[in-house]
Design a protein around this motif. Structure first.
Motif, PDB file in Angstrom:
ATOM      1  N   SER A  41       0.832  -1.208   0.000  1.00  0.00           N
ATOM      2  CA  SER A  41       0.000   0.000   0.000  1.00  0.00           C
ATOM      3  C   SER A  41       0.862   1.252   0.000  1.00  0.00           C
ATOM      4  N   LEU A  42       2.069   1.166   0.567  1.00  0.00           N
ATOM      5  CA  LEU A  42       2.978   2.317   0.530  1.00  0.00           C
ATOM      6  C   LEU A  42       3.422   2.622  -0.890  1.00  0.00           C
ATOM      7  N   VAL A  43       3.820   1.588  -1.640  1.00  0.00           N
ATOM      8  CA  VAL A  43       4.255   1.786  -3.028  1.00  0.00           C
ATOM      9  C   VAL A  43       3.089   2.294  -3.877  1.00  0.00           C
ATOM     10  N   ALA A  44       1.916   1.667  -3.719  1.00  0.00           N
ATOM     11  CA  ALA A  44       0.749   2.108  -4.482  1.00  0.00           C
ATOM     12  C   ALA A  44       0.337   3.521  -4.082  1.00  0.00           C
ATOM     13  N   GLY A  45       0.373   3.811  -2.782  1.00  0.00           N
ATOM     14  CA  GLY A  45       0.018   5.154  -2.317  1.00  0.00           C
ATOM     15  C   GLY A  45       0.970   6.210  -2.831  1.00  0.00           C
ATOM     16  N   THR A  46       2.253   5.843  -2.949  1.00  0.00           N
ATOM     17  CA  THR A  46       3.227   6.780  -3.524  1.00  0.00           C
ATOM     18  C   THR A  46       2.876   7.092  -4.967  1.00  0.00           C
ATOM     19  N   GLY A  47       2.480   6.054  -5.722  1.00  0.00           N
ATOM     20  CA  GLY A  47       2.064   6.275  -7.107  1.00  0.00           C
ATOM     21  C   GLY A  47       0.850   7.180  -7.197  1.00  0.00           C
ATOM     22  N   VAL A  48      -0.129   6.944  -6.320  1.00  0.00           N
ATOM     23  CA  VAL A  48      -1.320   7.802  -6.306  1.00  0.00           C
ATOM     24  C   VAL A  48      -0.935   9.238  -5.968  1.00  0.00           C
ATOM     25  N   ALA A  49      -0.047   9.406  -4.987  1.00  0.00           N
ATOM     26  CA  ALA A  49       0.394  10.752  -4.605  1.00  0.00           C
ATOM     27  C   ALA A  49       1.073  11.463  -5.771  1.00  0.00           C
ATOM     28  N   ALA A  50       1.877  10.727  -6.544  1.00  0.00           N
ATOM     29  CA  ALA A  50       2.551  11.337  -7.693  1.00  0.00           C
ATOM     30  C   ALA A  50       1.544  11.771  -8.747  1.00  0.00           C
ATOM     31  N   ILE A  51       0.532  10.954  -9.000  1.00  0.00           N
ATOM     32  CA  ILE A  51      -0.482  11.301 -10.001  1.00  0.00           C
ATOM     33  C   ILE A  51      -1.299  12.503  -9.552  1.00  0.00           C
ATOM     34  N   VAL A  52      -1.719  12.515  -8.278  1.00  0.00           N
ATOM     35  CA  VAL A  52      -2.509  13.635  -7.761  1.00  0.00           C
ATOM     36  C   VAL A  52      -1.685  14.921  -7.788  1.00  0.00           C
ATOM     37  N   THR A  53      -0.412  14.823  -7.403  1.00  0.00           N
ATOM     38  CA  THR A  53       0.455  16.006  -7.447  1.00  0.00           C
ATOM     39  C   THR A  53       0.602  16.508  -8.873  1.00  0.00           C
ATOM     40  N   ASN A  54       0.723  15.600  -9.821  1.00  0.00           N
ATOM     41  CA  ASN A  54       0.769  15.980 -11.232  1.00  0.00           C
ATOM     42  C   ASN A  54      -0.479  16.758 -11.618  1.00  0.00           C
ATOM     43  N   ALA A  55      -1.631  16.271 -11.181  1.00  0.00           N
ATOM     44  CA  ALA A  55      -2.899  16.885 -11.576  1.00  0.00           C
ATOM     45  C   ALA A  55      -3.073  18.277 -10.986  1.00  0.00           C
ATOM     46  N   VAL A  56      -2.703  18.457  -9.714  1.00  0.00           N
ATOM     47  CA  VAL A  56      -2.997  19.737  -9.055  1.00  0.00           C
ATOM     48  C   VAL A  56      -1.884  20.761  -9.222  1.00  0.00           C
ATOM     49  N   THR A  57      -0.640  20.311  -9.499  1.00  0.00           N
ATOM     50  CA  THR A  57       0.451  21.276  -9.673  1.00  0.00           C
ATOM     51  C   THR A  57       0.842  21.472 -11.127  1.00  0.00           C
ATOM     52  N   ALA A  58       0.414  20.559 -12.008  1.00  0.00           N
ATOM     53  CA  ALA A  58       0.688  20.647 -13.451  1.00  0.00           C
ATOM     54  C   ALA A  58       2.171  20.646 -13.765  1.00  0.00           C
ATOM     55  N   GLN A  59       2.957  19.958 -12.926  1.00  0.00           N
ATOM     56  CA  GLN A  59       4.406  19.992 -13.095  1.00  0.00           C
ATOM     57  C   GLN A  59       5.001  18.639 -12.732  1.00  0.00           C
ATOM     58  N   GLN A  60       5.689  17.990 -13.704  1.00  0.00           N
ATOM     59  CA  GLN A  60       6.231  16.667 -13.453  1.00  0.00           C
ATOM     60  C   GLN A  60       7.343  16.676 -12.417  1.00  0.00           C
ATOM     61  N   TYR A  61       8.096  17.767 -12.323  1.00  0.00           N
ATOM     62  CA  TYR A  61       9.138  17.828 -11.305  1.00  0.00           C
ATOM     63  C   TYR A  61       8.528  17.763  -9.906  1.00  0.00           C
ATOM     64  N   MET A  62       7.434  18.508  -9.699  1.00  0.00           N
ATOM     65  CA  MET A  62       6.770  18.509  -8.401  1.00  0.00           C
ATOM     66  C   MET A  62       6.215  17.126  -8.074  1.00  0.00           C
ATOM     67  N   SER A  63       5.737  16.394  -9.104  1.00  0.00           N
ATOM     68  CA  SER A  63       5.160  15.065  -8.858  1.00  0.00           C
ATOM     69  C   SER A  63       6.211  14.069  -8.401  1.00  0.00           C
ATOM     70  N   ILE A  64       7.469  14.346  -8.666  1.00  0.00           N
ATOM     71  CA  ILE A  64       8.563  13.497  -8.207  1.00  0.00           C
ATOM     72  C   ILE A  64       9.086  13.973  -6.855  1.00  0.00           C
ATOM     73  N   TRP A  72      -4.219  20.566 -18.643  1.00  0.00           N
ATOM     74  CA  TRP A  72      -3.639  21.820 -18.150  1.00  0.00           C
ATOM     75  C   TRP A  72      -2.195  21.628 -17.688  1.00  0.00           C
ATOM     76  N   HIS A  73      -1.716  20.394 -17.675  1.00  0.00           N
ATOM     77  CA  HIS A  73      -0.358  20.086 -17.234  1.00  0.00           C
ATOM     78  C   HIS A  73       0.659  20.636 -18.232  1.00  0.00           C
ATOM     79  N   ALA A  74       1.818  21.057 -17.722  1.00  0.00           N
ATOM     80  CA  ALA A  74       2.840  21.639 -18.600  1.00  0.00           C
ATOM     81  C   ALA A  74       3.223  20.689 -19.721  1.00  0.00           C
ATOM     82  N   GLY A  75       3.404  19.409 -19.400  1.00  0.00           N
ATOM     83  CA  GLY A  75       3.762  18.444 -20.430  1.00  0.00           C
ATOM     84  C   GLY A  75       2.659  18.238 -21.445  1.00  0.00           C
ATOM     85  N   ALA A  76       1.407  18.219 -20.974  1.00  0.00           N
ATOM     86  CA  ALA A  76       0.268  18.032 -21.883  1.00  0.00           C
ATOM     87  C   ALA A  76       0.123  19.210 -22.830  1.00  0.00           C
TER      88      ALA A  76
END
Length: 478
Positions: free
Chosen positions: A361-384, A422-426
């Motif tokens: 659940s930690l590994v999966a939760g980390t993945g979810v956190a990265a996706i959510v961060t991508n969505a709300v910050t629109a920045q791949q660096y922040m998602s990492i 709305w993401h920078a990469g998109a």
């Protein structure tokens, strides 16, 4: 990028620390504004993003007593995080224009039409994009150069442009994730304190599985959907040959740019060198004047080939054409900075951590956190960076390797950006490939869905989640 330290839950003064409900308010506002503004009303993302920036700023100002200078600094922190992306946007739009006027992109289209067939085009495009992205370490550079040419080749072969874009973007992100030259790959290793090559090895199985499935899907798509009778290569190649002086010399800008990137020169100077090479090739191969070559750099190209289709494929905007894209990226980065510096992301990460009770659940939760961060910050660096640094202590507690963390943030963070328009990469991918929004090609962007899906399956089954001994970042060099 790895010297950026996100605000942690403990860093926030109690009087200013949002509750979970309060942290969800600006996130909900982002979803509502973009959903109504872009989804329902059909507006460009600029306005909805501005509404979200204003709402988040006012919420922080009057709910947690942030002053205007603090809010300005918060927005500026997001812009600093994405400054390289903004500069690359400026350069890549001018590079596409100069490479078009030089005959580089027309040459790739012309010769590509002569050797590729509709049935194999999509898997070949994906694999070539992956190879180039691995070699140069940049998905953006690959899509902005090779991808633009492939859109034209696909047009001549009767392949729908969204399918071509999906294949190219899939390959670009897959190759980028395995490249030791990639900025995001180095960032994921750096913020998780993982040896770079240990991180790449940890990603290899999941990346190859997700990309292999994608290539198979493109092969099936090409065989089942694309009608070879719709191909009309001559309708594209004949106007190209009549308009441009084609030959080996038109590929000089490509050789310069990719050669410098493979040599290890960072993306920005390598791309700038490509712009100059494109301008000189325009002059010495295509016979344009010095003034005309640099007018193209600024204003783009509007070729007159005698074919409306070819004219549309080769019309570019130059630096001035980047304004629409950069405006979206600036608004999105400002919003991300506000959400990070006002503690919203830290609170969400804290509550996510509290809900984790197993290594999987930690590994999966980390993945979810990265996706959510991508969505709300629109920045791949922040998602990492945000989940990579915020959740790192939990991997120590569960005695997991740091490669489990680095793999999770990059497998779910880097390739999912194009899923959010709305993401920078998109915005970048859609802009350089000629689409109004990334959602046009997202249905065919198989790797963007499969990369996190494979991560989640591996987390659920325990495959690749190693609890034995954590990676030693100092001694793991080999």
């Amino acid at each position: 990028m790895s010297d950026f330290a996100p605000l942690s839950y403990e860093d926030i003064a109690p009087a200013r620390r949002p509750s979970l409900t309060e942290a969800l308010v600006p996130v909900g506002a982002v979803v509502v504004f973009l959903g109504i503004g872009s989804g329902y009303l059909g507006l460009a993302p600029h306005g909805p993003l501005l509404w979200a920036v204003v709402f988040t700023g006012l919420f922080a100002r009057y709910r947690f007593d942030y002053d205007w200078e603090e809010l300005y600094d918060a927005a500026a922190s997001g812009l600093r995080m994405g400054l390289q992306a903004i500069l690359i946007l400026f350069v890549i739009y001018s590079l596409i224009a100069t490479w078009t006027s030089a005959g580089t992109i027309p040459g790739l289209m012309y010769y590509g039409l002569g050797v590729l067939s509709p049935s194999i085009f999509l898997p070949v495009a994906a694999v070539l994009a992956a190879v180039v992205a691995f070699a140069v370490g940049s998905s953006w550079t690959t899509v902005g150069t090779l991808g633009v040419a492939f859109i034209g080749i696909g047009e001549g072969l009767g392949v729908p442009a969204p399918m071509t874009a999906g294949a190219v973007v899939s390959g670009a992100y897959a190759g980028d994730k395995q490249s030791p030259l990639s900025d995001t790959t180095n960032l994921a290793a750096g913020v998780t304190d993982t040896n770079l090559y240990a991180h790449i090895r940890a990603m290899r199985f999941g990346t190859l599985l997700a990309f292999g499935l994608s290539v198979l899907a493109y092969g099936g798509l090409g065989a089942a959907v694309i009608d070879a009778a719709g191909a009309n290569a001559a309708a594209i190649s004949d106007p190209l040959a009549a308009t441009y002086a084609l030959g080996p010399l038109v590929f000089a800008p490509l050789v310069v740019t990719f050669g410098l990137a493979i040599y290890g020169i960072p993306a920005l100077p390598a791309l700038l060198a490509g712009v100059f090479a494109g301008a000189f090739t325009t002059m010495f191969v295509q016979g344009a004047s010095f003034t005309r070559a640099w007018e193209v750099f600024l204003n783009g190209t509007a070729p007159e080939t005698g074919s409306e289709v070819v004219n549309g494929l080769l019309a570019t905007g130059g630096i001035t054409g980047s304004a629409w894209t950069i405006a979206v990226v600036v608004a999105a980065l400002s919003l991300g900075g506000l959400l990070e510096r006002t503690g919203v992301l830290a609170v969400l990460a804290h509550h996510l951590a509290a809900a984790i009770d197993s290594p999987g659940s930690l590994v999966a939760g980390t993945g979810v956190a990265a996706i959510v961060t991508n969505a709300v910050t629109a920045q791949q660096y922040m998602s990492i960076v945000v989940p990579g640094m915020s959740l790192r202590s939990l991997y120590d507690e569960h005695d997991l390797k740091t490669t489990d963390l680095s793999r999770a943030v990059e497998a779910a963070g880097t390739p999912t950006g194009p899923l959010f328009p709305w993401h920078a990469g998109a915005v970048y991918m859609a802009g350089v490939l000629g689409f109004a929004t990334s959602w046009t090609f997202v249905p065919y962007y198989f790797f963007g869905f499969l990369s996190p899906a494979v991560l989640f399956v591996m987390a659920y089954t325990g495959h690749g989640v190693d609890q034995r001994a954590r990676t030693d970042a100092v001694t793991a060099n080999d």
